[in-house]
Design a protein around this motif. Structure first.
Motif, PDB file in Angstrom:
ATOM      1  N   ALA A  66       4.387  19.172 -11.681  1.00 40.62           N
ATOM      2  CA  ALA A  66       5.882  19.997 -10.589  1.00 40.62           C
ATOM      3  C   ALA A  66       7.315  19.564 -11.080  1.00 40.62           C
ATOM      4  CB  ALA A  66       5.732  19.662  -8.295  1.00 40.62           C
ATOM      5  N   PRO A  67       6.787  20.405 -12.402  1.00 33.83           N
ATOM      6  CA  PRO A  67       8.299  20.063 -13.213  1.00 33.83           C
ATOM      7  C   PRO A  67       9.668  21.164 -12.345  1.00 33.83           C
ATOM      8  CG  PRO A  67       7.030  21.648 -14.576  1.00 33.83           C
ATOM      9  CD  PRO A  67       6.273  20.856 -13.408  1.00 33.83           C
ATOM     10  N   GLY A  68      10.734  20.374 -11.939  1.00 33.88           N
ATOM     11  CA  GLY A  68      11.576  21.346 -11.469  1.00 33.88           C
ATOM     12  C   GLY A  68      11.997  21.061 -10.457  1.00 33.88           C
ATOM     13  N   ALA A  69      10.663  20.765  -9.507  1.00 30.72           N
ATOM     14  CA  ALA A  69      10.975  20.591  -7.512  1.00 30.72           C
ATOM     15  C   ALA A  69      11.607  19.381  -7.504  1.00 30.72           C
ATOM     16  CB  ALA A  69       9.192  20.087  -7.781  1.00 30.72           C
ATOM     17  N   ARG A  70      11.741  19.849  -5.895  1.00 30.02           N
ATOM     18  CA  ARG A  70      12.345  19.021  -5.475  1.00 30.02           C
ATOM     19  C   ARG A  70      11.588  18.219  -4.612  1.00 30.02           C
ATOM     20  NH1 ARG A  70      18.400  19.686  -6.230  1.00 30.02           N
ATOM     21  NH2 ARG A  70      18.550  18.843  -3.730  1.00 30.02           N
ATOM     22  N   VAL A  71      12.099  17.066  -4.347  1.00 31.79           N
ATOM     23  CA  VAL A  71      11.014  15.993  -3.393  1.00 31.79           C
ATOM     24  C   VAL A  71      11.991  15.428  -2.272  1.00 31.79           C
ATOM     25  CG1 VAL A  71       9.804  13.924  -3.949  1.00 31.79           C
ATOM     26  CG2 VAL A  71       9.942  15.436  -5.853  1.00 31.79           C
ATOM     27  N   THR A  72      11.420  15.121  -1.362  1.00 32.05           N
ATOM     28  CA  THR A  72      12.095  14.782  -0.440  1.00 32.05           C
ATOM     29  C   THR A  72      11.238  13.685   0.052  1.00 32.05           C
ATOM     30  OG1 THR A  72      12.877  16.552   0.328  1.00 32.05           O
ATOM     31  CG2 THR A  72      12.889  15.201   1.926  1.00 32.05           C
ATOM     32  N   VAL A  73      11.478  12.281   0.241  1.00 33.58           N
ATOM     33  CA  VAL A  73      10.579  11.441   1.147  1.00 33.58           C
ATOM     34  C   VAL A  73      10.966  10.507   1.993  1.00 33.58           C
ATOM     35  CG1 VAL A  73       9.315   8.620   0.630  1.00 33.58           C
ATOM     36  CG2 VAL A  73      10.222  10.195  -1.347  1.00 33.58           C
ATOM     37  N   ARG A  74      10.208  10.520   2.953  1.00 37.52           N
ATOM     38  CA  ARG A  74      10.422  10.686   3.963  1.00 37.52           C
ATOM     39  C   ARG A  74       9.235   9.069   4.808  1.00 37.52           C
ATOM     40  NH1 ARG A  74      13.398  12.415   8.816  1.00 37.52           N
ATOM     41  NH2 ARG A  74      13.447  14.445   7.505  1.00 37.52           N
ATOM     42  N   VAL A  75      10.193   8.206   5.889  1.00 41.06           N
ATOM     43  CA  VAL A  75       9.424   7.062   5.939  1.00 41.06           C
ATOM     44  C   VAL A  75       9.889   6.276   7.074  1.00 41.06           C
ATOM     45  CG1 VAL A  75       8.854   4.351   5.379  1.00 41.06           C
ATOM     46  CG2 VAL A  75       9.634   5.705   3.414  1.00 41.06           C
ATOM     47  N   GLU A  76       8.745   6.811   8.249  1.00 44.06           N
ATOM     48  CA  GLU A  76       9.056   5.936   9.526  1.00 44.06           C
ATOM     49  C   GLU A  76       8.479   4.787   9.880  1.00 44.06           C
ATOM     50  OE1 GLU A  76       7.873   9.725  11.734  1.00 44.06           O
ATOM     51  OE2 GLU A  76       8.778  10.843  10.443  1.00 44.06           O
ATOM     52  N   TYR A  77       9.447   3.902  10.509  1.00 45.71           N
ATOM     53  CA  TYR A  77       9.150   2.023  10.837  1.00 45.71           C
ATOM     54  C   TYR A  77       8.828   2.033  12.704  1.00 45.71           C
ATOM     55  CZ  TYR A  77      10.163   1.340   5.891  1.00 45.71           C
ATOM     56  OH  TYR A  77      10.646   1.519   5.012  1.00 45.71           O
ATOM     57  N   ALA A  78       7.386   2.314  12.628  1.00 52.08           N
ATOM     58  CA  ALA A  78       7.677   1.927  14.065  1.00 52.08           C
ATOM     59  C   ALA A  78       7.140   0.312  14.173  1.00 52.08           C
ATOM     60  CB  ALA A  78       6.627   2.611  14.767  1.00 52.08           C
ATOM     61  N   GLU A  79       6.982   0.106  15.657  1.00 51.87           N
ATOM     62  CA  GLU A  79       5.998  -1.173  16.161  1.00 51.87           C
ATOM     63  C   GLU A  79       4.015  -1.101  15.785  1.00 51.87           C
ATOM     64  OE1 GLU A  79       8.639  -2.331  19.568  1.00 51.87           O
ATOM     65  OE2 GLU A  79       6.665  -2.352  19.722  1.00 51.87           O
ATOM     66  N   THR A  80       3.712  -0.023  16.016  1.00 49.85           N
ATOM     67  CA  THR A  80       2.436  -0.157  15.725  1.00 49.85           C
ATOM     68  C   THR A  80       1.636   0.588  14.448  1.00 49.85           C
ATOM     69  OG1 THR A  80       1.880   2.675  16.999  1.00 49.85           O
ATOM     70  CG2 THR A  80       1.601   0.121  18.032  1.00 49.85           C
ATOM     71  N   ARG A 133       4.052   5.400   8.656  1.00 58.80           N
ATOM     72  CA  ARG A 133       4.013   6.756   8.192  1.00 58.80           C
ATOM     73  C   ARG A 133       4.932   7.356   6.863  1.00 58.80           C
ATOM     74  NH1 ARG A 133       4.288  11.624  12.561  1.00 58.80           N
ATOM     75  NH2 ARG A 133       2.430  10.489  13.005  1.00 58.80           N
ATOM     76  N   LEU A 134       4.814   6.903   5.517  1.00 54.91           N
ATOM     77  CA  LEU A 134       4.466   7.624   4.726  1.00 54.91           C
ATOM     78  C   LEU A 134       4.679   8.875   4.535  1.00 54.91           C
ATOM     79  CD1 LEU A 134       6.587   7.015   1.699  1.00 54.91           C
ATOM     80  CD2 LEU A 134       3.886   6.545   1.256  1.00 54.91           C
ATOM     81  N   THR A 135       5.813   9.935   4.160  1.00 57.07           N
ATOM     82  CA  THR A 135       5.326  11.623   3.403  1.00 57.07           C
ATOM     83  C   THR A 135       6.454  11.841   2.857  1.00 57.07           C
ATOM     84  OG1 THR A 135       5.211  12.000   6.339  1.00 57.07           O
ATOM     85  CG2 THR A 135       5.751  13.688   4.802  1.00 57.07           C
ATOM     86  N   VAL A 136       5.784  12.413   2.221  1.00 54.12           N
ATOM     87  CA  VAL A 136       6.388  13.012   0.502  1.00 54.12           C
ATOM     88  C   VAL A 136       6.088  14.506  -0.071  1.00 54.12           C
ATOM     89  CG1 VAL A 136       6.395  12.819  -2.211  1.00 54.12           C
ATOM     90  CG2 VAL A 136       5.854  10.593  -0.447  1.00 54.12           C
ATOM     91  N   LEU A 190       0.138   4.645   8.285  1.00 54.77           N
ATOM     92  CA  LEU A 190      -0.589   3.378   8.303  1.00 54.77           C
ATOM     93  C   LEU A 190      -0.370   2.296   9.064  1.00 54.77           C
ATOM     94  CD1 LEU A 190       0.951   2.032   4.707  1.00 54.77           C
ATOM     95  CD2 LEU A 190      -1.542   3.067   4.819  1.00 54.77           C
ATOM     96  N   PRO A 191      -1.620   1.051   9.475  1.00 54.11           N
ATOM     97  CA  PRO A 191      -0.784   0.338  10.893  1.00 54.11           C
ATOM     98  C   PRO A 191      -0.177  -0.634   9.599  1.00 54.11           C
ATOM     99  CG  PRO A 191      -3.247  -0.588   9.648  1.00 54.11           C
ATOM    100  CD  PRO A 191      -2.667   0.707   8.894  1.00 54.11           C
ATOM    101  N   ALA A 192       0.813  -0.673  11.322  1.00 59.07           N
ATOM    102  CA  ALA A 192       2.117  -1.877  10.421  1.00 59.07           C
ATOM    103  C   ALA A 192       1.730  -3.271  10.337  1.00 59.07           C
ATOM    104  CB  ALA A 192       2.882  -2.213  11.574  1.00 59.07           C
ATOM    105  N   TYR A 193       0.405  -3.327  10.762  1.00 61.84           N
ATOM    106  CA  TYR A 193      -0.198  -5.081  10.345  1.00 61.84           C
ATOM    107  C   TYR A 193      -1.481  -5.155  10.403  1.00 61.84           C
ATOM    108  CZ  TYR A 193      -1.332 -10.509  11.634  1.00 61.84           C
ATOM    109  OH  TYR A 193      -1.583 -11.636  10.846  1.00 61.84           O
ATOM    110  N   VAL A 205       0.764  -0.743  -0.337  1.00 65.87           N
ATOM    111  CA  VAL A 205      -0.372  -0.130   0.058  1.00 65.87           C
ATOM    112  C   VAL A 205       0.855   1.339  -0.392  1.00 65.87           C
ATOM    113  CG1 VAL A 205      -2.004   1.471   1.178  1.00 65.87           C
ATOM    114  CG2 VAL A 205      -2.029  -1.286   1.205  1.00 65.87           C
ATOM    115  N   ALA A 206       2.347   1.259   0.454  1.00 66.86           N
ATOM    116  CA  ALA A 206       3.191   2.606   1.175  1.00 66.86           C
ATOM    117  C   ALA A 206       3.086   2.673  -0.426  1.00 66.86           C
ATOM    118  CB  ALA A 206       3.772   2.154   1.971  1.00 66.86           C
TER     119      ALA A 206
END
Length: 398
Positions: free
Chosen positions: A315-329, A332-335, A387-390, A299-300
Protein backbone atom coordinates in the motif's frame (compact mmCIF):
# COMPACT_ATOMS: atom_id res chain seq x y z
CA UNK A 1 -11.20 -11.81 25.33
CA UNK A 2 -14.19 -11.42 27.66
CA UNK A 3 -14.33 -8.25 29.69
CA UNK A 4 -14.97 -8.08 33.43
CA UNK A 5 -18.43 -8.17 35.03
CA UNK A 6 -20.64 -5.13 34.43
CA UNK A 7 -20.69 -4.11 38.11
CA UNK A 8 -16.88 -3.95 38.14
CA UNK A 9 -16.61 -2.01 34.89
CA UNK A 10 -19.22 0.58 35.97
CA UNK A 11 -18.79 0.97 39.71
CA UNK A 12 -19.54 4.70 39.73
CA UNK A 13 -22.83 4.26 37.87
CA UNK A 14 -23.79 1.41 40.19
CA UNK A 15 -23.07 3.45 43.34
CA UNK A 16 -25.05 6.42 42.03
CA UNK A 17 -27.98 4.13 41.20
CA UNK A 18 -27.87 2.62 44.71
CA UNK A 19 -27.76 6.09 46.29
CA UNK A 20 -30.77 7.22 44.25
CA UNK A 21 -32.69 4.04 45.10
CA UNK A 22 -32.06 4.40 48.84
CA UNK A 23 -32.96 8.10 48.67
CA UNK A 24 -36.31 7.30 47.10
CA UNK A 25 -36.89 4.42 49.51
CA UNK A 26 -36.17 6.55 52.59
CA UNK A 27 -38.36 9.35 51.24
CA UNK A 28 -41.21 6.92 50.76
CA UNK A 29 -40.77 5.38 54.21
CA UNK A 30 -40.72 8.83 55.80
CA UNK A 31 -43.90 9.95 54.03
CA UNK A 32 -45.77 6.86 55.27
CA UNK A 33 -44.79 7.72 58.87
CA UNK A 34 -42.23 4.92 59.22
CA UNK A 35 -39.66 7.31 60.72
CA UNK A 36 -39.87 10.90 61.99
CA UNK A 37 -42.58 12.37 59.72
CA UNK A 38 -45.24 14.42 61.60
CA UNK A 39 -49.02 14.21 61.13
CA UNK A 40 -49.15 17.83 60.03
CA UNK A 41 -45.90 18.57 58.18
CA UNK A 42 -44.84 22.19 57.96
CA UNK A 43 -42.18 23.91 55.88
CA UNK A 44 -39.44 22.70 58.25
CA UNK A 45 -40.46 19.05 57.74
CA UNK A 46 -40.29 19.41 53.96
CA UNK A 47 -36.89 21.07 54.18
CA UNK A 48 -35.60 18.26 56.38
CA UNK A 49 -37.04 15.71 53.94
CA UNK A 50 -34.97 17.30 51.17
CA UNK A 51 -31.87 17.32 53.36
CA UNK A 52 -32.47 13.63 54.08
CA UNK A 53 -32.53 12.87 50.35
CA UNK A 54 -29.20 14.67 49.96
CA UNK A 55 -27.74 12.80 52.94
CA UNK A 56 -28.82 9.50 51.41
CA UNK A 57 -27.13 10.63 48.17
CA UNK A 58 -23.79 10.49 49.97
CA UNK A 59 -23.94 6.72 49.47
CA UNK A 60 -22.56 7.39 45.98
CA UNK A 61 -19.10 7.90 47.53
CA UNK A 62 -19.29 5.02 50.01
CA UNK A 63 -16.34 3.23 48.37
CA UNK A 64 -13.90 6.15 48.35
CA UNK A 65 -14.99 7.94 51.54
CA UNK A 66 -16.93 5.55 53.82
CA UNK A 67 -16.24 7.59 56.96
CA UNK A 68 -17.65 10.70 55.27
CA UNK A 69 -20.89 8.86 54.53
CA UNK A 70 -21.08 7.76 58.18
CA UNK A 71 -20.51 11.36 59.29
CA UNK A 72 -23.15 12.81 56.95
CA UNK A 73 -25.91 10.34 57.89
CA UNK A 74 -24.95 10.44 61.57
CA UNK A 75 -25.05 14.24 61.62
CA UNK A 76 -28.46 14.24 59.90
CA UNK A 77 -29.89 11.72 62.36
CA UNK A 78 -28.53 13.66 65.31
CA UNK A 79 -29.97 16.91 63.94
CA UNK A 80 -33.43 15.36 63.53
CA UNK A 81 -33.21 13.91 67.05
CA UNK A 82 -32.34 17.30 68.53
CA UNK A 83 -35.12 19.03 66.58
CA UNK A 84 -37.59 16.56 68.06
CA UNK A 85 -36.21 16.68 71.57
CA UNK A 86 -35.30 18.92 73.30
CA UNK A 87 -35.96 21.66 70.70
CA UNK A 88 -39.49 20.43 69.96
CA UNK A 89 -39.56 21.85 66.42
CA UNK A 90 -40.81 18.50 65.07
CA UNK A 91 -43.44 16.17 66.48
CA UNK A 92 -43.26 12.67 64.91
CA UNK A 93 -46.49 10.82 64.31
CA UNK A 94 -45.03 7.79 66.09
CA UNK A 95 -42.57 8.37 68.92
CA UNK A 96 -41.40 4.76 68.95
CA UNK A 97 -39.98 4.78 65.44
CA UNK A 98 -36.29 4.93 64.59
CA UNK A 99 -35.53 8.40 63.28
CA UNK A 100 -32.52 7.34 61.22
CA UNK A 101 -32.86 6.70 57.46
CA UNK A 102 -32.68 3.14 56.22
CA UNK A 103 -29.55 4.17 54.29
CA UNK A 104 -27.64 3.85 57.56
CA UNK A 105 -27.63 0.07 57.06
CA UNK A 106 -25.56 0.35 53.86
CA UNK A 107 -23.47 3.18 55.27
CA UNK A 108 -22.41 1.02 58.24
CA UNK A 109 -21.12 -1.60 55.79
CA UNK A 110 -18.46 0.66 54.25
CA UNK A 111 -15.92 1.47 57.00
CA UNK A 112 -14.86 -2.10 57.75
CA UNK A 113 -14.80 -3.14 54.08
CA UNK A 114 -13.30 -0.11 52.32
CA UNK A 115 -11.43 1.69 55.13
CA UNK A 116 -7.87 0.49 55.74
CA UNK A 117 -7.62 2.07 59.20
CA UNK A 118 -9.69 -0.37 61.27
CA UNK A 119 -9.29 1.64 64.47
CA UNK A 120 -10.80 4.77 62.93
CA UNK A 121 -13.58 2.67 61.39
CA UNK A 122 -14.50 1.10 64.74
CA UNK A 123 -14.54 4.48 66.52
CA UNK A 124 -16.78 5.96 63.80
CA UNK A 125 -19.16 2.99 63.94
CA UNK A 126 -19.37 3.19 67.73
CA UNK A 127 -20.36 6.87 67.60
CA UNK A 128 -22.75 6.14 64.74
CA UNK A 129 -24.43 3.37 66.76
CA UNK A 130 -24.94 5.67 69.75
CA UNK A 131 -26.65 8.29 67.57
CA UNK A 132 -28.94 5.72 65.93
CA UNK A 133 -29.90 3.90 69.16
CA UNK A 134 -30.64 7.09 71.20
CA UNK A 135 -29.68 5.63 74.60
CA UNK A 136 -30.60 8.94 76.30
CA UNK A 137 -34.23 8.20 75.34
CA UNK A 138 -34.31 4.49 76.15
CA UNK A 139 -36.79 2.30 74.34
CA UNK A 140 -36.41 -1.42 73.73
CA UNK A 141 -37.82 -1.16 70.22
CA UNK A 142 -35.77 1.87 69.21
CA UNK A 143 -32.52 0.56 70.63
CA UNK A 144 -33.02 -2.90 69.12
CA UNK A 145 -33.76 -1.51 65.66
CA UNK A 146 -30.84 0.91 65.91
CA UNK A 147 -28.43 -1.83 66.95
CA UNK A 148 -29.55 -4.07 64.12
CA UNK A 149 -29.14 -1.27 61.58
CA UNK A 150 -25.56 -0.59 62.61
CA UNK A 151 -24.53 -4.20 63.30
CA UNK A 152 -25.74 -6.01 60.18
CA UNK A 153 -23.55 -3.94 57.83
CA UNK A 154 -20.26 -4.41 59.73
CA UNK A 155 -20.90 -8.14 60.16
CA UNK A 156 -21.49 -8.53 56.42
CA UNK A 157 -18.40 -6.41 55.73
CA UNK A 158 -16.25 -8.65 57.91
CA UNK A 159 -17.62 -11.75 56.16
CA UNK A 160 -17.08 -10.44 52.61
CA UNK A 161 -13.64 -9.08 53.51
CA UNK A 162 -12.58 -12.49 54.83
CA UNK A 163 -14.04 -14.14 51.74
CA UNK A 164 -12.18 -11.71 49.46
CA UNK A 165 -8.89 -12.43 51.21
CA UNK A 166 -9.47 -16.17 50.91
CA UNK A 167 -10.28 -15.91 47.19
CA UNK A 168 -7.14 -13.82 46.60
CA UNK A 169 -5.05 -16.42 48.42
CA UNK A 170 -6.57 -19.23 46.35
CA UNK A 171 -6.01 -17.34 43.10
CA UNK A 172 -2.39 -16.67 44.04
CA UNK A 173 -1.89 -20.32 44.89
CA UNK A 174 -3.43 -21.41 41.57
CA UNK A 175 -1.23 -19.00 39.60
CA UNK A 176 1.85 -20.21 41.45
CA UNK A 177 0.94 -23.82 40.67
CA UNK A 178 0.41 -22.93 37.02
CA UNK A 179 3.78 -21.23 36.83
CA UNK A 180 5.46 -24.22 38.44
CA UNK A 181 3.75 -26.53 35.97
CA UNK A 182 4.93 -24.35 33.12
CA UNK A 183 8.50 -24.49 34.43
CA UNK A 184 8.34 -28.28 34.61
CA UNK A 185 7.05 -28.42 31.04
CA UNK A 186 9.84 -26.09 29.89
CA UNK A 187 12.43 -28.26 31.59
CA UNK A 188 10.98 -31.40 29.99
CA UNK A 189 11.03 -29.75 26.55
CA UNK A 190 14.65 -28.67 27.03
CA UNK A 191 15.68 -32.18 28.01
CA UNK A 192 13.82 -33.69 25.05
CA UNK A 193 15.38 -31.12 22.73
CA UNK A 194 18.86 -32.02 23.95
CA UNK A 195 18.13 -35.74 23.52
CA UNK A 196 16.84 -35.26 19.96
CA UNK A 197 19.83 -33.08 19.12
CA UNK A 198 22.18 -35.82 20.28
CA UNK A 199 20.38 -38.48 18.27
CA UNK A 200 20.30 -36.29 15.17
CA UNK A 201 24.00 -35.56 15.52
CA UNK A 202 24.91 -39.21 15.91
CA UNK A 203 22.75 -40.51 13.04
CA UNK A 204 23.04 -37.76 10.44
CA UNK A 205 26.71 -37.04 11.06
CA UNK A 206 27.51 -40.68 10.61
CA UNK A 207 25.75 -40.93 7.24
CA UNK A 208 27.06 -37.64 5.87
CA UNK A 209 30.59 -38.54 6.98
CA UNK A 210 30.34 -41.75 4.97
CA UNK A 211 29.23 -39.75 1.94
CA UNK A 212 32.20 -37.39 2.31
CA UNK A 213 34.68 -40.26 2.62
CA UNK A 214 33.22 -42.07 -0.39
CA UNK A 215 33.32 -38.86 -2.46
CA UNK A 216 36.96 -38.35 -1.45
CA UNK A 217 37.82 -41.88 -2.48
CA UNK A 218 36.04 -41.43 -5.80
CA UNK A 219 38.01 -38.22 -6.48
CA UNK A 220 41.27 -40.15 -6.02
CA UNK A 221 40.35 -43.22 -8.05
CA UNK A 222 38.37 -41.60 -10.89
CA UNK A 223 40.08 -41.72 -14.29
CA UNK A 224 38.46 -38.72 -16.01
CA UNK A 225 38.56 -35.08 -14.87
CA UNK A 226 34.77 -34.56 -14.92
CA UNK A 227 34.18 -37.38 -12.47
CA UNK A 228 36.96 -36.14 -10.18
CA UNK A 229 35.49 -32.61 -10.22
CA UNK A 230 31.99 -33.91 -9.42
CA UNK A 231 33.36 -35.99 -6.56
CA UNK A 232 35.23 -32.95 -5.20
CA UNK A 233 32.05 -30.85 -5.35
CA UNK A 234 30.15 -33.58 -3.53
CA UNK A 235 32.86 -33.87 -0.87
CA UNK A 236 32.94 -30.06 -0.32
CA UNK A 237 29.14 -29.91 -0.04
CA UNK A 238 29.17 -32.72 2.49
CA UNK A 239 31.79 -30.94 4.59
CA UNK A 240 29.73 -27.77 4.50
CA UNK A 241 26.64 -29.75 5.55
CA UNK A 242 28.55 -31.15 8.52
CA UNK A 243 29.57 -27.66 9.65
CA UNK A 244 26.00 -26.38 9.37
CA UNK A 245 24.70 -29.45 11.19
CA UNK A 246 27.14 -28.79 14.02
CA UNK A 247 25.89 -25.22 14.34
CA UNK A 248 22.25 -26.32 14.38
CA UNK A 249 22.88 -29.01 16.96
CA UNK A 250 24.74 -26.49 19.11
CA UNK A 251 21.74 -24.19 19.04
CA UNK A 252 19.39 -27.01 19.98
CA UNK A 253 21.59 -28.13 22.83
CA UNK A 254 22.20 -24.65 24.24
CA UNK A 255 19.82 -23.19 26.75
CA UNK A 256 17.56 -20.51 25.37
CA UNK A 257 18.69 -16.96 26.09
CA UNK A 258 15.09 -15.72 26.03
CA UNK A 259 13.15 -13.70 23.52
CA UNK A 260 14.87 -10.36 22.89
CA UNK A 261 12.05 -8.94 20.79
CA UNK A 262 11.16 -5.44 22.05
CA UNK A 263 7.93 -4.98 23.98
CA UNK A 264 5.43 -2.10 23.91
CA UNK A 265 8.30 0.32 24.41
CA UNK A 266 9.42 -0.41 20.84
CA UNK A 267 6.20 0.84 19.22
CA UNK A 268 7.62 4.35 18.86
CA UNK A 269 10.67 3.02 17.01
CA UNK A 270 8.53 1.05 14.55
CA UNK A 271 6.37 4.08 13.84
CA UNK A 272 9.46 6.28 13.43
CA UNK A 273 10.94 3.80 10.93
CA UNK A 274 7.70 3.82 8.96
CA UNK A 275 7.63 7.63 8.87
CA UNK A 276 11.30 7.73 7.85
CA UNK A 277 10.59 5.72 4.68
CA UNK A 278 7.77 8.08 3.64
CA UNK A 279 4.65 6.43 5.11
CA UNK A 280 2.66 8.85 7.33
CA UNK A 281 2.02 6.90 10.52
CA UNK A 282 0.21 8.06 13.67
CA UNK A 283 0.48 6.27 17.01
CA UNK A 284 -2.35 6.67 19.55
CA UNK A 285 -1.94 4.99 22.95
CA UNK A 286 -4.70 4.88 25.58
CA UNK A 287 -4.19 3.58 29.10
CA UNK A 288 -1.11 2.55 31.04
CA UNK A 289 1.46 0.45 29.09
CA UNK A 290 2.55 -1.11 32.41
CA UNK A 291 -0.72 -3.10 32.41
CA UNK A 292 0.62 -5.29 29.56
CA UNK A 293 2.99 -8.09 30.52
CA UNK A 294 6.33 -8.34 28.62
CA UNK A 295 5.16 -11.47 26.79
CA UNK A 296 2.00 -9.78 25.53
CA UNK A 297 4.02 -6.71 24.62
CA UNK A 298 6.35 -8.75 22.42
CA UNK A 299 3.43 -10.43 20.66
CA UNK A 300 1.85 -7.04 20.02
CA UNK A 301 5.22 -5.74 18.74
CA UNK A 302 5.39 -8.58 16.20
CA UNK A 303 1.85 -7.85 15.04
CA UNK A 304 2.63 -4.16 14.56
CA UNK A 305 5.91 -4.91 12.77
CA UNK A 306 4.22 -7.30 10.34
CA UNK A 307 1.34 -4.89 9.72
CA UNK A 308 3.65 -1.97 8.93
CA UNK A 309 5.81 -4.18 6.72
CA UNK A 310 2.72 -5.22 4.72
CA UNK A 311 1.75 -1.57 4.28
CA UNK A 312 5.18 -0.78 2.82
CA UNK A 313 4.91 -3.76 0.48
CA UNK A 314 1.32 -3.52 -0.72
CA UNK A 315 0.00 0.00 0.00
CA UNK A 316 2.44 2.71 -1.09
CA UNK A 317 1.25 6.21 -0.31
CA UNK A 318 -1.28 5.08 2.31
CA UNK A 319 -1.67 6.75 5.69
CA UNK A 320 -1.50 4.49 8.74
CA UNK A 321 -3.17 4.87 12.13
CA UNK A 322 -1.96 2.70 15.00
CA UNK A 323 -4.17 2.59 18.10
CA UNK A 324 -3.13 0.74 21.27
CA UNK A 325 -5.57 0.37 24.17
CA UNK A 326 -4.26 -0.88 27.51
CA UNK A 327 -6.76 -2.23 30.06
CA UNK A 328 -6.54 -4.36 33.19
CA UNK A 329 -7.71 -7.51 31.39
CA UNK A 330 -6.64 -7.01 27.77
CA UNK A 331 -4.40 -5.24 25.26
CA UNK A 332 -5.99 -4.22 21.96
CA UNK A 333 -3.85 -3.21 18.96
CA UNK A 334 -5.47 -1.82 15.82
CA UNK A 335 -3.53 -0.93 12.64
CA UNK A 336 -5.50 0.67 9.80
CA UNK A 337 -4.21 2.03 6.52
CA UNK A 338 -6.06 4.10 3.94
CA UNK A 339 -6.25 2.98 0.30
CA UNK A 340 -2.87 3.17 -1.50
CA UNK A 341 -2.19 6.07 -3.85
CA UNK A 342 0.39 4.27 -5.97
CA UNK A 343 1.11 0.88 -7.52
CA UNK A 344 3.11 -1.54 -5.35
CA UNK A 345 6.45 -2.80 -6.60
CA UNK A 346 6.09 -6.33 -7.91
CA UNK A 347 9.52 -7.30 -6.61
CA UNK A 348 8.79 -5.94 -3.14
CA UNK A 349 5.25 -7.33 -2.98
CA UNK A 350 6.45 -10.75 -4.08
CA UNK A 351 9.12 -11.03 -1.42
CA UNK A 352 8.45 -13.07 1.66
CA UNK A 353 6.60 -16.31 2.21
CA UNK A 354 3.09 -14.88 2.22
CA UNK A 355 2.41 -16.58 5.55
CA UNK A 356 3.15 -13.64 7.87
CA UNK A 357 -0.46 -13.08 8.98
CA UNK A 358 -1.05 -16.82 9.31
CA UNK A 359 1.96 -17.26 11.58
CA UNK A 360 0.94 -14.21 13.60
CA UNK A 361 -2.57 -15.61 14.07
CA UNK A 362 -1.10 -18.87 15.35
CA UNK A 363 1.15 -16.99 17.79
CA UNK A 364 -1.73 -14.79 19.01
CA UNK A 365 -4.06 -17.76 19.48
CA UNK A 366 -1.29 -19.56 21.37
CA UNK A 367 -1.54 -16.91 24.10
CA UNK A 368 -5.37 -17.07 24.07
CA UNK A 369 -5.80 -13.95 21.97
CA UNK A 370 -7.62 -13.11 18.75
CA UNK A 371 -6.35 -11.65 15.46
CA UNK A 372 -8.48 -10.23 12.67
CA UNK A 373 -7.13 -8.95 9.36
CA UNK A 374 -8.93 -7.90 6.20
CA UNK A 375 -10.07 -5.07 3.94
CA UNK A 376 -11.86 -2.15 5.58
CA UNK A 377 -15.00 -0.42 4.22
CA UNK A 378 -13.02 2.65 3.08
CA UNK A 379 -10.92 0.53 0.71
CA UNK A 380 -7.93 0.24 3.03
CA UNK A 381 -6.81 -2.64 5.20
CA UNK A 382 -7.05 -3.29 8.93
CA UNK A 383 -5.36 -5.56 11.43
CA UNK A 384 -6.77 -5.91 14.95
CA UNK A 385 -5.22 -8.01 17.71
CA UNK A 386 -6.87 -8.51 21.09
CA UNK A 387 -4.54 -10.04 23.66
CA UNK A 388 -4.92 -10.89 27.34
CA UNK A 389 -3.00 -8.51 29.57
CA UNK A 390 -1.27 -11.41 31.29
CA UNK A 391 -0.61 -15.10 30.62
CA UNK A 392 1.58 -17.03 33.10
CA UNK A 393 4.95 -17.98 31.60
CA UNK A 394 8.34 -18.95 32.86
CA UNK A 395 9.29 -15.27 32.82
CA UNK A 396 6.63 -14.54 35.42
CA UNK A 397 8.58 -16.40 38.06
CA UNK A 398 11.78 -14.39 37.61
Amino acid sequence: MAEGPWHQEHRVALDVAIAVAFGLLDTGLTLVHATWWPDRPGPLAWVILGVQALACGSLAIRRIAPLTVIGVLGAFTLAVTLLISPVGALTPAHDGNSWAPLSTVLAAYGPLFYQRNRKAALVALAAFTVVIMRPWDPSVTTMTIGLLRTAVGPLLALYFDARRRMVCALVERAERAEREQHLLAERARAEERARLAGEMHDVVTHRVSLMVLQAGALRVTAKDEATRQAAEDLRATGCQALEELRDVVGILRAASDGDHTPSVGGFDDLVAESVAVGIPTELIQEGDPALASPVMGRVAYRVLREALTNVRKHAPGARVTVRVEYAETRLRLTVHNTPPTGRPSSALAGSGSGLGITHLRQRVELVQGRLRAGPSPDGGFGVEATLPAYVPTAESTV
